[in-house]
Design an enzyme around this catalytic site. Sequence first.
Site, mmCIF file in Angstrom:
data_model
loop_
_atom_site.group_PDB
_atom_site.id
_atom_site.type_symbol
_atom_site.label_atom_id
_atom_site.label_comp_id
_atom_site.label_asym_id
_atom_site.label_seq_id
_atom_site.Cartn_x
_atom_site.Cartn_y
_atom_site.Cartn_z
ATOM 1 N N GLU A 1 0.846 -1.194 0.000
ATOM 2 C CA GLU A 1 0.000 0.000 0.000
ATOM 3 C C GLU A 1 0.882 1.245 0.000
ATOM 4 O OE1 GLU A 1 -3.886 -1.903 2.282
ATOM 5 O OE2 GLU A 1 -2.635 -0.479 3.351
ATOM 6 N N HIS B 1 -9.067 9.844 3.761
ATOM 7 C CA HIS B 1 -8.758 8.775 2.809
ATOM 8 C C HIS B 1 -9.008 9.310 1.411
ATOM 9 C CE1 HIS B 1 -8.604 4.975 0.733
ATOM 10 N NE2 HIS B 1 -8.159 4.410 1.842
ATOM 11 N N ARG C 1 -1.062 8.888 1.927
ATOM 12 C CA ARG C 1 -2.446 9.321 1.764
ATOM 13 C C ARG C 1 -2.641 10.836 1.784
ATOM 14 N NH1 ARG C 1 -5.506 4.878 5.644
ATOM 15 N NH2 ARG C 1 -5.230 3.109 4.241
ATOM 16 N N HIS D 1 -11.184 9.953 7.486
ATOM 17 C CA HIS D 1 -10.955 8.516 7.612
ATOM 18 C C HIS D 1 -10.369 8.091 8.954
ATOM 19 C CE1 HIS D 1 -10.211 4.453 6.305
ATOM 20 N NE2 HIS D 1 -8.898 4.569 6.418
ATOM 21 N N ARG E 1 -0.752 8.818 9.390
ATOM 22 C CA ARG E 1 -0.693 7.370 9.609
ATOM 23 C C ARG E 1 -0.284 6.643 8.342
ATOM 24 N NH1 ARG E 1 -4.548 2.923 8.958
ATOM 25 N NH2 ARG E 1 -5.922 4.413 7.909
#
Length: 522
Positions: A113, A235, A281, A342, A377
């Site tokens: 990811e 997100h 992100r 998110h 994060r």
Amino acid sequence: MYFDIIIIGSGLAGMTLALNLAEHKKVCLITKRGLVDGASNWAQGGIAAVLDTQDSIEAHIHDTLVAGAGLCNEDTTRFIVAHSKAAIEWLINLGVPFTRDARHETGFHLTREGGHSHRRIIHAADATGEAVIKTLSGKIRSHPNITVLENHIAIDLITGKKLGLPDNTCHGVYVLDRKQDKVLSLSCNHTVLATGGAGKVYLYTTNPDTATGDGIAMGWRAGCRVANMEFIQFHPTCLYHPHAKSFLISEAVRGEGGILRLPDGTRFMPQHDERAELAPRDIVARAIDFEMKKHGLDCVYLDISYKSAKFIQEHFPTIYSHCHSLGIDITKQPIPVVPAAHYTCGGLVTDLKGRTDVPHLYAIGEAACTGLHGANRLASNSLLECLILGRATAEDILADQHPAPVTIPDWDESRVTDPDEEIVISHNWDELRRFMWDYVGIVRTNKRLERAQHRINLLRDEIHEYYSHFRVSNDLIELRNLVQTADLIVQCALARHESRGLHYSRDYPNMADVAVNTVLTP
């Protein structure tokens, strides 16, 4: 009602803790809806862990620190990453059905990811949270030492200060039984806040309706410090569709080759970051926000249709099925997406044993700020944190000498009446979420933040008056907590005079030379 430990929240953090305590203690697990209705159950992508011999603990730590933009606590990060393999083995031994891959040395399929330098995300197709929570919830329900109170919402913590005692130890919690409309007084030796984040403070969010910042607000009112609440992770890819509520398009879609495009098919991420769709992100979310505003778009498109239909259906069965039910065939067409709130990177300040500033009160999971996530994060680190801190907190509680129980008074309703106009609550809820989206979103300015703060002050006074005069309800409790949490977000955002990670300010577009946490004290 008395228990050894009360855990408020039934996500992965709360369940992990309960299962690690229940062989030795009487545990009460409180959840305001059903046992599996929290955000953990919605997690699609997976859990980051160092399982591959080509990977390393140092590489995972490095990726986390880079994503966190200088604010991650390195000792915390090392502790959590170093215990990642053992945590995954615990889940496997419990029977979690992770996706297998006979060709891989681990026997499991690992995906990659955004922000990760290796394939290290172990997953159960694209419904990892559901698979994990289903497995653990079965263990929870069958354990004789765990009492589950579903449809109960915590109102406030019961501390020594509130009881007129010389110290501020936490002795339990007042809880509203939503079905019986009755307030219970629950006492215990140790109380744990595992209530998740605060995504519902925003108009658009990937979070379930339960994510109303309850633990953060209760901890703050009890006397806990909070930190880094300005870092709300948006997100990048939430499904944009009038009939799709809060449906997340997993990070793993981009990890497996998904391309972000404008409506005319133009790929735009390479112009924003050399890592393109695999950038962290915050970068991807800001890039989408920029392109939408630049071109006046309602959404952009995430395209993985160039992959084979077999590949897509095997890797993303949940996403494929949900989109197909809405008339979107992701094997043939791109997915319309928008950013949405998110993850709450900040929270109640804790150590690596889950301890807060209030004696015998712990916080774990998204409600806590351990220092792992810093200013942003790293994908799939959150479920890992739930596992590691759940087990570490259990060890601390089991080793602790508990105080003698104190007498807790019943909830006093002698001076309140039934509410006369509940429409006030729904109107205030809607107003809060809209101005937080408009003024405290992906891109911020001082003027926008000050406008938000002014409106929060008005709402807080109105809600306090309402709370003081009328009987509590689920909606009133959640609204009270949301307004408190929104206030903490705005206070932290106003205090940060730079742009770092998830906090981007047009007034302070540069990153400061020294990274400093934003810590608020009640």
